[in-house]
Design a protein around this motif. Structure first.
Motif, PDB file in Angstrom:
ATOM      1  N   ILE A  70     144.373 116.744 -15.518  1.00  0.00           N
ATOM      2  CA  ILE A  70     145.757 117.221 -15.375  1.00  0.00           C
ATOM      3  C   ILE A  70     146.556 116.282 -14.476  1.00  0.00           C
ATOM      4  N   ARG A  71     145.861 115.642 -13.548  1.00  0.00           N
ATOM      5  CA  ARG A  71     146.505 114.754 -12.584  1.00  0.00           C
ATOM      6  C   ARG A  71     147.408 113.721 -13.264  1.00  0.00           C
ATOM      7  N   ARG A  77     152.075 119.866  -9.392  1.00  0.00           N
ATOM      8  CA  ARG A  77     151.997 119.023  -8.187  1.00  0.00           C
ATOM      9  C   ARG A  77     150.708 119.247  -7.403  1.00  0.00           C
ATOM     10  N   LEU A  78     149.607 119.265  -8.135  1.00  0.00           N
ATOM     11  CA  LEU A  78     148.307 119.438  -7.493  1.00  0.00           C
ATOM     12  C   LEU A  78     147.914 118.170  -6.746  1.00  0.00           C
ATOM     13  N   THR A  79     147.426 118.336  -5.547  1.00  0.00           N
ATOM     14  CA  THR A  79     146.911 117.205  -4.775  1.00  0.00           C
ATOM     15  C   THR A  79     145.460 116.955  -5.187  1.00  0.00           C
ATOM     16  N   GLU A  80     144.931 115.811  -4.787  1.00  0.00           N
ATOM     17  CA  GLU A  80     143.518 115.513  -5.066  1.00  0.00           C
ATOM     18  C   GLU A  80     142.613 116.592  -4.463  1.00  0.00           C
ATOM     19  N   GLU A  98     143.343 119.732  -3.843  1.00  0.00           N
ATOM     20  CA  GLU A  98     143.479 120.979  -4.607  1.00  0.00           C
ATOM     21  C   GLU A  98     142.724 120.894  -5.925  1.00  0.00           C
ATOM     22  N   ILE A  99     142.790 119.749  -6.561  1.00  0.00           N
ATOM     23  CA  ILE A  99     142.072 119.565  -7.822  1.00  0.00           C
ATOM     24  C   ILE A  99     140.580 119.750  -7.605  1.00  0.00           C
ATOM     25  N   ARG A 100     140.045 119.166  -6.545  1.00  0.00           N
ATOM     26  CA  ARG A 100     138.610 119.320  -6.248  1.00  0.00           C
ATOM     27  C   ARG A 100     138.281 120.770  -5.901  1.00  0.00           C
ATOM     28  N   ARG A 101     139.103 121.401  -5.078  1.00  0.00           N
ATOM     29  CA  ARG A 101     138.829 122.762  -4.606  1.00  0.00           C
ATOM     30  C   ARG A 101     138.964 123.800  -5.718  1.00  0.00           C
ATOM     31  N   LEU A 102     139.888 123.601  -6.643  1.00  0.00           N
ATOM     32  CA  LEU A 102     140.179 124.601  -7.676  1.00  0.00           C
ATOM     33  C   LEU A 102     139.415 124.392  -8.983  1.00  0.00           C
TER      34      LEU A 102
END
Length: 87
Positions: A22-23, A32-35, A37-41
């Motif tokens: 999605i990034r 507007r996901l951060t790196e 947030e992407i890892r955590r979610l």
């Protein structure tokens, strides 16, 4: 939520298990996901809990959704992958 004590098993239907793709898409213009947030979610990043899991996807789904379902099921010991024909 599989890691919750009251949950005995799970059913995942054609999910997005890794948010990393999605990034680089237009979707992230809005999310507007951060790196971090992407890892955590991303469910793919969650440690396996060992509970029964059925991963289902339609065989007419987008290739990326099929790939993610297959990859996620392989990453979970004992998970059952069930392609649903005609959907």
């Amino acid at each position: 939520v599989l890691d919750h004590a009251a949950v005995l098993g799970g059913l995942s239907v054609s999910g997005v298990f890794d948010l990393a793709p999605i990034r680089n898409s237009y979707i992230n213009d809005k999310l507007r996901l951060t790196e971090a947030e992407i890892r955590r979610l991303s469910p793919m990043a969650a440690p396996p809990c060992g509970k029964p899991l059925l991963v289902v996807y339609g065989d007419r789904e987008l290739p990326e959704l099929r790939r993610q379902s297959e990859t996620f099921a392989r990453s979970r010991v004992g998970a059952v992958l069930l392609p649903f024909a005609g959907h």
